[in-house]
Design a protein around this motif. Structure first.
Motif, mmCIF file in Angstrom:
data_model
loop_
_atom_site.group_PDB
_atom_site.id
_atom_site.type_symbol
_atom_site.label_atom_id
_atom_site.label_comp_id
_atom_site.label_asym_id
_atom_site.label_seq_id
_atom_site.Cartn_x
_atom_site.Cartn_y
_atom_site.Cartn_z
ATOM 1 N N ASN A 1 8.265 65.479 37.554
ATOM 2 C CA ASN A 1 7.822 64.100 37.727
ATOM 3 C C ASN A 1 8.044 63.212 36.509
ATOM 4 O O ASN A 1 7.903 62.010 36.600
ATOM 5 N N ASN A 2 8.397 63.804 35.367
ATOM 6 C CA ASN A 2 8.545 62.982 34.182
ATOM 7 C C ASN A 2 9.712 63.457 33.336
ATOM 8 O O ASN A 2 10.308 64.497 33.610
ATOM 9 N N ALA B 1 12.738 65.667 42.388
ATOM 10 C CA ALA B 1 11.726 64.795 41.804
ATOM 11 C C ALA B 1 10.694 64.487 42.879
ATOM 12 O O ALA B 1 11.046 64.254 44.035
ATOM 13 N N VAL B 2 9.436 64.501 42.501
ATOM 14 C CA VAL B 2 8.395 64.096 43.444
ATOM 15 C C VAL B 2 8.372 62.570 43.496
ATOM 16 O O VAL B 2 8.873 61.896 42.589
ATOM 17 N N GLY B 3 7.806 62.029 44.561
ATOM 18 C CA GLY B 3 7.841 60.597 44.791
ATOM 19 C C GLY B 3 7.222 59.753 43.698
ATOM 20 O O GLY B 3 7.610 58.604 43.505
ATOM 21 N N ASN B 4 6.280 60.295 42.952
ATOM 22 C CA ASN B 4 5.651 59.561 41.864
ATOM 23 C C ASN B 4 6.354 59.798 40.522
ATOM 24 O O ASN B 4 5.838 59.427 39.474
ATOM 25 N N ALA B 5 7.556 60.363 40.555
ATOM 26 C CA ALA B 5 8.324 60.612 39.326
ATOM 27 C C ALA B 5 8.848 59.300 38.748
ATOM 28 O O ALA B 5 8.997 58.298 39.461
ATOM 29 N N GLU C 1 14.070 57.337 36.088
ATOM 30 C CA GLU C 1 15.169 58.051 35.435
ATOM 31 C C GLU C 1 15.314 59.473 35.966
ATOM 32 O O GLU C 1 16.416 59.988 36.090
ATOM 33 N N LEU C 2 14.206 60.114 36.279
ATOM 34 C CA LEU C 2 14.257 61.478 36.801
ATOM 35 C C LEU C 2 14.752 61.471 38.242
ATOM 36 O O LEU C 2 15.559 62.328 38.624
ATOM 37 N N LYS C 3 14.303 60.536 39.042
ATOM 38 C CA LYS C 3 14.760 60.427 40.433
ATOM 39 C C LYS C 3 16.271 60.240 40.486
ATOM 40 O O LYS C 3 16.941 60.787 41.361
ATOM 41 N N THR D 1 5.159 62.201 47.127
ATOM 42 C CA THR D 1 4.382 62.323 45.896
ATOM 43 C C THR D 1 3.610 63.638 45.883
ATOM 44 O O THR D 1 3.426 64.269 46.930
ATOM 45 N N ASN D 2 3.153 64.032 44.714
ATOM 46 C CA ASN D 2 2.349 65.253 44.623
ATOM 47 C C ASN D 2 1.025 65.098 45.367
ATOM 48 O O ASN D 2 0.511 66.055 45.925
#
Length: 104
Positions: free
Chosen positions: A50-51, A66-70, A73-75, A84-85
């Protein structure tokens, strides 16, 4: 005199977390050690993050998610983006991923 940045890896993984590690250490390096121990390769690895402290890990893994709340840049570098988690994104992805594999 050697710069501090050469001696340490610094990651701000959340607004209130600063991770300080030995230079060159990251989650991908730790996973390489584990994979070697179990005689596995990165082609057998799926990773979620996520980060930015997950960046090397997601690009090292065969499948990086990547989770939805990432962070954006990671997505952008991930193979997939899931929910999201808080919405069980990891479980949702695994269920969908393995159902698709069985259908092939």
């Amino acid at each position: 005199m050697q710069a501090i940045s050469a001696s340490f890896s610094l990651n701000k993984s959340e607004a209130f977390y600063l991770e300080i590690m030995q230079g060159g250490d990251n989650k991908a390096r730790a996973l390489k050690i584990l994979l070697n121990k179990f005689n596995l390769s990165s082609e057998q690895l799926m990773a979620f993050g996520n980060n930015l402290n997950d960046l090397e890990m997601l690009t090292f893994a065969q499948v990086g998610i990547a989770v939805g709340n990432a962070v954006t840049e990671l997505k952008e570098v991930s193979d997939y983006v899931t929910e999201t988690n808080d919405n069980d994104g990891v479980a949702q992805f695994l269920e969908q991923y393995y159902v698709r594999k069985e259908e092939l």
